[in-house]
Design a protein around this motif. Sequence first.
Motif, short mmCIF file in Angstrom:
data_model
loop_
_atom_site.label_atom_id
_atom_site.label_comp_id
_atom_site.label_asym_id
_atom_site.label_seq_id
_atom_site.Cartn_x
_atom_site.Cartn_y
_atom_site.Cartn_z
N ASP A 92 -66.62 126.92 36.24
CA ASP A 92 -65.52 126.93 37.21
C ASP A 92 -64.25 126.28 36.66
O ASP A 92 -63.15 126.80 36.86
CB ASP A 92 -65.93 126.21 38.50
N GLU A 93 -64.40 125.16 35.96
CA GLU A 93 -63.22 124.46 35.43
C GLU A 93 -62.49 125.31 34.40
O GLU A 93 -61.25 125.36 34.39
CB GLU A 93 -63.62 123.12 34.82
N VAL A 94 -63.21 126.01 33.55
CA VAL A 94 -62.58 126.88 32.55
C VAL A 94 -61.85 128.02 33.25
O VAL A 94 -60.71 128.35 32.90
CB VAL A 94 -63.62 127.43 31.54
N SER A 95 -62.48 128.57 34.26
CA SER A 95 -61.85 129.66 35.02
C SER A 95 -60.56 129.18 35.70
O SER A 95 -59.54 129.87 35.67
CB SER A 95 -62.83 130.18 36.06
N ARG A 96 -60.59 127.99 36.27
CA ARG A 96 -59.39 127.43 36.90
C ARG A 96 -58.28 127.20 35.87
O ARG A 96 -57.11 127.49 36.14
CB ARG A 96 -59.72 126.12 37.63
N ARG A 97 -58.66 126.70 34.71
CA ARG A 97 -57.67 126.46 33.67
C ARG A 97 -57.03 127.76 33.20
O ARG A 97 -55.82 127.83 32.98
CB ARG A 97 -58.30 125.72 32.50
#
Length: 76
Positions: free
Chosen positions: A10-15
């Motif tokens: 999720d964090e990579v996708s948000r970034r």
Amino acid sequence: MNLEALRLPDEVSRRLQRLSGLTGRSRTFDMIEAINEHLDDLEDLSLAEQRLIDIRAGKSEIVPLEEVMKRYGLEG
């Protein structure tokens, strides 16, 4: 071009989403750029590791930096 499926944390996708909003580029473009850059690093690392193995096994020689610089006219 091949289609590959990939699950992103999720964090990579948000970034990626944030970056695409800032730059106007697509998430796909940024993913391909990031993968290409990291692949270059991984390939360099693999080559260096193999070279070290060859040197330790006596299959390859070390050339001093001074000699390389002299050979290519790069000395002082």
